[in-house]
Design a protein around this motif. Sequence first.
Motif, PDB file in Angstrom:
ATOM      1  N   GLN A 195      51.034  84.342  77.230  1.00  0.00           N
ATOM      2  CA  GLN A 195      50.908  83.564  78.466  1.00  0.00           C
ATOM      3  C   GLN A 195      52.092  82.611  78.665  1.00  0.00           C
ATOM      4  O   GLN A 195      52.025  81.698  79.488  1.00  0.00           O
ATOM      5  CB  GLN A 195      49.598  82.743  78.466  1.00  0.00           C
ATOM      6  N   ASN A 196      53.172  82.817  77.920  1.00  0.00           N
ATOM      7  CA  ASN A 196      54.375  81.995  77.984  1.00  0.00           C
ATOM      8  C   ASN A 196      54.140  80.539  77.581  1.00  0.00           C
ATOM      9  O   ASN A 196      54.812  79.632  78.068  1.00  0.00           O
ATOM     10  CB  ASN A 196      55.026  82.062  79.373  1.00  0.00           C
ATOM     11  N   VAL A 197      53.183  80.315  76.699  1.00  0.00           N
ATOM     12  CA  VAL A 197      52.930  78.991  76.146  1.00  0.00           C
ATOM     13  C   VAL A 197      53.691  78.901  74.815  1.00  0.00           C
ATOM     14  O   VAL A 197      53.600  79.810  73.991  1.00  0.00           O
ATOM     15  CB  VAL A 197      51.420  78.763  75.923  1.00  0.00           C
ATOM     16  N   PRO A 198      54.451  77.818  74.620  1.00  0.00           N
ATOM     17  CA  PRO A 198      55.221  77.703  73.375  1.00  0.00           C
ATOM     18  C   PRO A 198      54.335  77.713  72.129  1.00  0.00           C
ATOM     19  O   PRO A 198      53.363  76.972  72.040  1.00  0.00           O
ATOM     20  CB  PRO A 198      55.930  76.353  73.516  1.00  0.00           C
ATOM     21  N   GLU A 199      54.672  78.582  71.204  1.00  0.00           N
ATOM     22  CA  GLU A 199      54.020  78.608  69.897  1.00  0.00           C
ATOM     23  C   GLU A 199      54.879  77.891  68.870  1.00  0.00           C
ATOM     24  O   GLU A 199      54.357  77.219  67.991  1.00  0.00           O
ATOM     25  CB  GLU A 199      53.752  80.043  69.445  1.00  0.00           C
ATOM     26  N   ASN A 200      56.186  78.052  68.983  1.00  0.00           N
ATOM     27  CA  ASN A 200      57.126  77.411  68.063  1.00  0.00           C
ATOM     28  C   ASN A 200      58.349  76.951  68.839  1.00  0.00           C
ATOM     29  O   ASN A 200      58.806  77.634  69.757  1.00  0.00           O
ATOM     30  CB  ASN A 200      57.565  78.381  66.959  1.00  0.00           C
ATOM     31  N   ILE A 201      58.850  75.793  68.439  1.00  0.00           N
ATOM     32  CA  ILE A 201      60.095  75.262  68.987  1.00  0.00           C
ATOM     33  C   ILE A 201      61.001  74.973  67.794  1.00  0.00           C
ATOM     34  O   ILE A 201      60.607  74.278  66.861  1.00  0.00           O
ATOM     35  CB  ILE A 201      59.862  73.965  69.786  1.00  0.00           C
ATOM     36  N   LEU A 202      62.184  75.542  67.826  1.00  0.00           N
ATOM     37  CA  LEU A 202      63.163  75.347  66.759  1.00  0.00           C
ATOM     38  C   LEU A 202      64.442  74.792  67.368  1.00  0.00           C
ATOM     39  O   LEU A 202      64.828  75.190  68.477  1.00  0.00           O
ATOM     40  CB  LEU A 202      63.472  76.670  66.062  1.00  0.00           C
ATOM     41  N   TRP A 203      65.080  73.862  66.672  1.00  0.00           N
ATOM     42  CA  TRP A 203      66.359  73.355  67.150  1.00  0.00           C
ATOM     43  C   TRP A 203      67.350  73.311  66.005  1.00  0.00           C
ATOM     44  O   TRP A 203      66.984  73.177  64.846  1.00  0.00           O
ATOM     45  CB  TRP A 203      66.208  71.986  67.814  1.00  0.00           C
ATOM     46  N   GLU A 204      68.610  73.470  66.371  1.00  0.00           N
ATOM     47  CA  GLU A 204      69.681  73.389  65.392  1.00  0.00           C
ATOM     48  C   GLU A 204      70.938  72.890  66.082  1.00  0.00           C
ATOM     49  O   GLU A 204      71.068  72.980  67.302  1.00  0.00           O
ATOM     50  CB  GLU A 204      69.919  74.747  64.719  1.00  0.00           C
ATOM     51  N   SER A 205      71.821  72.304  65.302  1.00  0.00           N
ATOM     52  CA  SER A 205      73.060  71.753  65.832  1.00  0.00           C
ATOM     53  C   SER A 205      74.219  72.146  64.939  1.00  0.00           C
ATOM     54  O   SER A 205      74.100  72.128  63.717  1.00  0.00           O
ATOM     55  CB  SER A 205      72.964  70.223  65.910  1.00  0.00           C
ATOM     56  N   THR A 206      75.327  72.479  65.563  1.00  0.00           N
ATOM     57  CA  THR A 206      76.526  72.815  64.788  1.00  0.00           C
ATOM     58  C   THR A 206      77.094  71.582  64.104  1.00  0.00           C
ATOM     59  O   THR A 206      77.876  71.693  63.180  1.00  0.00           O
ATOM     60  CB  THR A 206      77.606  73.440  65.684  1.00  0.00           C
ATOM     61  N   ASP A 207      76.685  70.389  64.561  1.00  0.00           N
ATOM     62  CA  ASP A 207      77.197  69.138  64.016  1.00  0.00           C
ATOM     63  C   ASP A 207      76.297  68.537  62.940  1.00  0.00           C
ATOM     64  O   ASP A 207      76.627  67.523  62.347  1.00  0.00           O
ATOM     65  CB  ASP A 207      77.368  68.131  65.158  1.00  0.00           C
ATOM     66  N   ALA A 208      75.157  69.165  62.692  1.00  0.00           N
ATOM     67  CA  ALA A 208      74.190  68.632  61.724  1.00  0.00           C
ATOM     68  C   ALA A 208      74.602  68.978  60.297  1.00  0.00           C
ATOM     69  O   ALA A 208      75.270  69.983  60.051  1.00  0.00           O
ATOM     70  CB  ALA A 208      72.806  69.191  62.004  1.00  0.00           C
ATOM     71  N   GLN A 209      74.179  68.127  59.358  1.00  0.00           N
ATOM     72  CA  GLN A 209      74.441  68.422  57.951  1.00  0.00           C
ATOM     73  C   GLN A 209      73.633  69.633  57.510  1.00  0.00           C
ATOM     74  O   GLN A 209      74.113  70.489  56.788  1.00  0.00           O
ATOM     75  CB  GLN A 209      74.089  67.214  57.098  1.00  0.00           C
ATOM     76  N   ASN A 210      72.367  69.681  57.947  1.00  0.00           N
ATOM     77  CA  ASN A 210      71.499  70.812  57.642  1.00  0.00           C
ATOM     78  C   ASN A 210      71.736  71.875  58.713  1.00  0.00           C
ATOM     79  O   ASN A 210      71.474  71.654  59.882  1.00  0.00           O
ATOM     80  CB  ASN A 210      70.033  70.350  57.644  1.00  0.00           C
ATOM     81  N   LYS A 211      72.210  73.017  58.345  1.00  0.00           N
ATOM     82  CA  LYS A 211      72.592  74.056  59.310  1.00  0.00           C
ATOM     83  C   LYS A 211      71.459  75.002  59.699  1.00  0.00           C
ATOM     84  O   LYS A 211      71.638  75.857  60.543  1.00  0.00           O
ATOM     85  CB  LYS A 211      73.767  74.881  58.768  1.00  0.00           C
ATOM     86  N   GLU A 212      70.292  74.844  59.092  1.00  0.00           N
ATOM     87  CA  GLU A 212      69.203  75.757  59.450  1.00  0.00           C
ATOM     88  C   GLU A 212      68.378  75.187  60.607  1.00  0.00           C
ATOM     89  O   GLU A 212      68.340  73.978  60.830  1.00  0.00           O
ATOM     90  CB  GLU A 212      68.312  76.041  58.240  1.00  0.00           C
ATOM     91  N   ALA A 213      67.729  76.067  61.353  1.00  0.00           N
ATOM     92  CA  ALA A 213      66.889  75.655  62.473  1.00  0.00           C
ATOM     93  C   ALA A 213      65.676  74.891  61.953  1.00  0.00           C
ATOM     94  O   ALA A 213      65.050  75.296  60.979  1.00  0.00           O
ATOM     95  CB  ALA A 213      66.444  76.877  63.269  1.00  0.00           C
ATOM     96  N   LEU A 214      65.376  73.782  62.618  1.00  0.00           N
ATOM     97  CA  LEU A 214      64.258  72.939  62.211  1.00  0.00           C
ATOM     98  C   LEU A 214      63.126  73.038  63.235  1.00  0.00           C
ATOM     99  O   LEU A 214      63.371  72.987  64.441  1.00  0.00           O
ATOM    100  CB  LEU A 214      64.713  71.483  62.097  1.00  0.00           C
ATOM    101  N   PRO A 215      61.893  73.162  62.770  1.00  0.00           N
ATOM    102  CA  PRO A 215      60.764  73.256  63.699  1.00  0.00           C
ATOM    103  C   PRO A 215      60.362  71.872  64.212  1.00  0.00           C
ATOM    104  O   PRO A 215      60.431  70.876  63.479  1.00  0.00           O
ATOM    105  CB  PRO A 215      59.650  73.854  62.837  1.00  0.00           C
ATOM    106  N   VAL A 216      59.958  71.818  65.473  1.00  0.00           N
ATOM    107  CA  VAL A 216      59.398  70.610  66.086  1.00  0.00           C
ATOM    108  C   VAL A 216      58.189  71.023  66.898  1.00  0.00           C
ATOM    109  O   VAL A 216      58.018  72.198  67.240  1.00  0.00           O
ATOM    110  CB  VAL A 216      60.425  69.868  66.971  1.00  0.00           C
TER     111      VAL A 216
END
Length: 119
Positions: free
Chosen positions: A15-36
């Motif tokens: 139904q196009n409802v978000p189940e997972n949201i992941l974010w990542e930044s090329t400038d972050a120390q941690n390079k893996e996608a983080l869930p929010v």
Amino acid sequence: MKKAEIKLTIELDEQNVPENILWESTDAQNKEALPVKSMMLALWDHNYKNSLRIDLWTKDMPVDEMKRFFYETLQTMGDSFLRATGEEAIVEDLRDYCAHFAEKMELTDGNAPHSALKG
């Protein structure tokens, strides 16, 4: 010129409802996608003089965390507005409202920072 990218990945159900949201930044120390569980993105369109917004939250975002997320967002918007404009008086009014919001949302039981409880 330095460049940085912020990547958002939204996983949707049927139904196009978000189940997972992941974010990542090329400038972050941690390079893996983080869930929010929730996100608010606001952009200013200079040509049309209005804001563009994307507000998303996962279907399993707890209501108490959503209340806290709004409280934290209001607080940090005040901080940003103060840095951008120097308008201390109106930011103090916003902080007063944040304290009222925290009380009404029952965040004053030790869950809200002391800055919200100033009277």
